[in-house]
Design an enzyme around this catalytic site. Structure first.
Site, short mmCIF file in Angstrom:
data_model
loop_
_atom_site.label_atom_id
_atom_site.label_comp_id
_atom_site.label_asym_id
_atom_site.label_seq_id
_atom_site.Cartn_x
_atom_site.Cartn_y
_atom_site.Cartn_z
N SER A 150 0.38 -1.43 -0.19
CA SER A 150 0.36 0.09 0.00
C SER A 150 0.73 1.59 0.15
O SER A 150 1.29 1.51 -0.60
CB SER A 150 -0.99 0.26 1.09
OG SER A 150 -1.39 0.41 1.13
N ASP A 303 -2.02 5.93 -4.14
CA ASP A 303 -0.92 5.82 -3.51
C ASP A 303 -0.59 4.58 -4.55
O ASP A 303 -0.84 4.69 -4.97
CB ASP A 303 -1.55 5.18 -2.10
CG ASP A 303 -2.10 4.30 -2.01
OD1 ASP A 303 -3.22 3.69 -2.95
OD2 ASP A 303 -2.23 3.07 -0.93
N ASP A 305 -0.97 1.39 -4.98
CA ASP A 305 -1.72 0.82 -5.27
C ASP A 305 -3.22 0.96 -5.50
O ASP A 305 -3.82 0.28 -6.50
CB ASP A 305 -1.66 -0.89 -4.36
CG ASP A 305 -1.96 -0.60 -3.14
OD1 ASP A 305 -2.44 0.77 -2.43
OD2 ASP A 305 -3.14 -1.98 -2.46
N ASP A 307 -5.59 2.39 -4.58
CA ASP A 307 -7.00 1.89 -3.14
C ASP A 307 -7.24 3.32 -2.36
O ASP A 307 -8.09 3.57 -1.68
CB ASP A 307 -6.80 1.05 -2.57
CG ASP A 307 -5.51 0.70 -1.37
OD1 ASP A 307 -4.83 1.82 -1.42
OD2 ASP A 307 -5.62 -0.59 -0.51
#
Length: 577
Positions: A150, A303, A305, A307
């Site tokens: 993340s 960010d 990834d 999400d």
């Protein structure tokens, strides 16, 4: 400092076991240099496969992210799937982000699944986490894995495991998967030999389906049509958002999107930021500069990834201000409920979801529209679980959590910055079409419901000693709750670990309905709330502070906000006394 016998045993097991020579050389080098602290942190335990999977620093060791810990996790997950679905043809999907080694770890994951006779849908290149969630459901998979850490620093990587509904595992499946991973005691139990015919590449076909489904969710297409040249600045912060966020904005109808070029290239070293996290002001610096340059209406940054999304808007003094996750989430829910109401779509069968540490402003907004607002434990998997449970019975409009993660509609079971970017832009167009701005919409919302101010205070405690310190702090708060915070008496203690809510004024308790979780909430007489919880993904203890006050007039906002900031400082001072 001496190495503990159990740690030394694990080190020797790696040095003599079926591990590659590069790994063994890295361990031997640390031994030769007598790096006992580094060796202890790398080997004092097995990297825990938690309810969301794995996350940790990359390197050699049982407490590190590497080929072997990734392989062990995948073998455990394979064993779980083969037991849960006996005789079925099992399908899984795998995606990865832009982090260093994410592609390597994705390949290891695919190898192990394939070696276990499981059919793998493998994304041809990096993709956002939410698209994986969508793909799991669309391709009728039993599970999926996203290789990502993340928004953690570049030294980290991780492994997010998903169930067949496209959400991260919840009880009892999470425990069953963890048990299977823990049952692997030797690396020789992991099947690393890839079976090529069990792996199928996927990519642009899924992208198109996902984007088409997102576009169908749009509530105010006519406002976008009139405001299609809304000036948007977008940064993927060297992550996967670049693959889909600009396409989603274009498909919604936005024609004037400026991408922050210096951050557009996926790069696991995240060269332009300290932390690749849109919650950090520093990570937004380049996007804000670009916004100033072109006089943008909206700044969006995702960010690695994709999400989570951070946003900035222009205030009434012409300065760009960052909104926090609670403000963006509240604005988004407020917009969606108003837009649905205007279209005559609210019929009492809709609901929204937030977590227990997310602003209670959202509860107030939902109540005013007679829409049910559910509160779940921290972590989007609980929101996803609820969407799955209510599917076909009630309609999920949207929801989210204070840590910059939101979703709209029922396409995915995880927070989704691609959907969120499209809807935050739509919301901005909607207010601009009404002759106002997102910043003024925020102030109008505060006049209607009161100013809710939240702040997250994190204390970092690294390594084994840090974990022990965090545990001791939680025990202290649990056994000796503060008598008052911010000058107001603490009247309620919610202990989600013990699943009890205690009225401290008369010492009576009642059960809490939510699953067990190591979270404490202190609620004061004047409605202030402090929640304390150890992070599940980082070496931190987190304190979520929430205070509120009425706002009679927009002109008084800065004054009221300053008072509330002072109150939060007092709350934290009392808590740490």
């Amino acid at each position: 400092m001496q190495l503990e016998p159990t740690t030394l045993d694990t080190i020797n097991k790696w040095l003599s076991g079926n591990y590659d020579e590069t790994t063994k050389a890295e361990i031997q080098d640390l031994l030769d240099r007598n790096e006992t602290t580094a060796l202890t942190d790398a080997f004092y335990r097995d990297l825990e496969f938690g309810t969301g999977g794995l996350r940790g620093i990359m390197g050699a060791g049982s407490n590190r992210i590497n080929k072997y810990t990734i392989g062990t996790a995948t073998q455990g997950l394979s064993n779980y799937l083969l037991k849960k679905y006996p005789g079925e043809k099992i399908r899984v999907a795998i995606a990865h982000d832009s982090r260093n080694n994410s592609d390597v770890f994705a390949k290891v994951t695919a190898d192990v699944f394939s070696a276990n006779g499981i059919h793998v849908f493998f994304f041809e290149a990096l993709r956002p986490t939410p698209e994986l969630s969508f793909a799991i459901r669309h391709l009728k998979c039993k599970s999926g894995v996203m290789l990502t850490a993340s928004h953690n620093p570049k030294e980290y990587n991780g492994y997010k495991a998903y169930g067949e509904d496209g959400g991260q595992f919840t009880s009892p499946d999470d425990k069953a998967v963890m048990d299977e991973v823990a049952a692997i005691t030797d690396i020789s139990q992991v099947k690393f030999d890839r079976i090529e015919e069990n792996i199928e590449e996927i990519g642009t076909g899924i992208d198109k389906l996902y984007l088409d489904e997102i576009t169908k969710l749009s509530v105010s297409p006519e406002a976008i049509l009139r405001q299609n040249d809304l000036k948007i600045v977008y940064s993927p912060i060297h992550g996967t958002g670049i693959t889909l966020a600009p396409k989603a904005l274009a498909q919604f109808g936005f024609t004037n999107v400026t991408i922050v070029e210096e951050q557009s290239e996926p790069d696991g070293n995240f060269p332009t930021v300290v932390y690749p996290n849109p919650e950090e002001k520093e990570a937004m610096t380049l996007a804000l500069q670009k916004a100033q340059e072109i006089d943008a209406d909206l700044v969006l940054a995702t960010d690695p990834d994709a999400d989570r999304v951070g946003i900035a808007v222009k205030n009434n003094d012409g300065e760009f201000v960052l909104l926090n996750g609670n403000q963006t989430g509240s604005l988004l829910i407020h917009y969606l409920l108003n837009a649905w109401e205007e279209k005559g779509k609210l019929d009492g069968n809709q609901y929204i979801v937030k977590t227990i540490v997310t602003s209670n402003l959202i509860d107030a907004i939902a109540a005013s529209k007679n829409v049910t607002c559910y509160n779940t434990l921290t972590g989007f998997k609980w929101i996803g679980q609820l969407i799955t449970q209510l599917q076909g019975k009630k309609t999920f409009i949207g929801g989210g959590e204070e840590s910059y993660g939101y979703s709209v509609g029922e396409l995915v079971r995880d927070k989704d910055a691609i959907i969120s970017c499209a809807f935050i832009a739509e919301m901005t167009a909607y207010y601009k079409d009404k002759g106002t701005s997102l910043y003024n919409a925020l102030l109008d919302m505060y006049v209607e419901y009161g100013v809710y101010k939240e702040e997250l205070v994190s204390l970092t405690k690294k390594g084994k000693s840090g974990a022990e310190e965090i545990k001791a702090m939680m025990e202290k708060f649990r056994n000796n709750p503060p008598a008052q915070l911010g000058g107001s008496k603490v009247t309620t203690l919610k202990d989600y670990e013990l699943r009890t809510e205690t009225d401290l004024t008369n010492n009576t308790s009642k059960p809490l309905e939510l699953p067990k979780s190591d979270v404490l909430q202190f609620i004061t007489e004047d409605g202030s709330i402090v929640s304390a919880r150890p992070s599940g993904t980082e070496p931190k203890i987190k304190f979520y502070c929430s205070v509120n006050a009425p706002l009679a007039d927009k002109a008084q906002y800065k004054e009221v906000e300053a008072q509330l900031s002072g109150k939060i400082a007092t709350l934290m001072a009392d808590l740490q006394a």
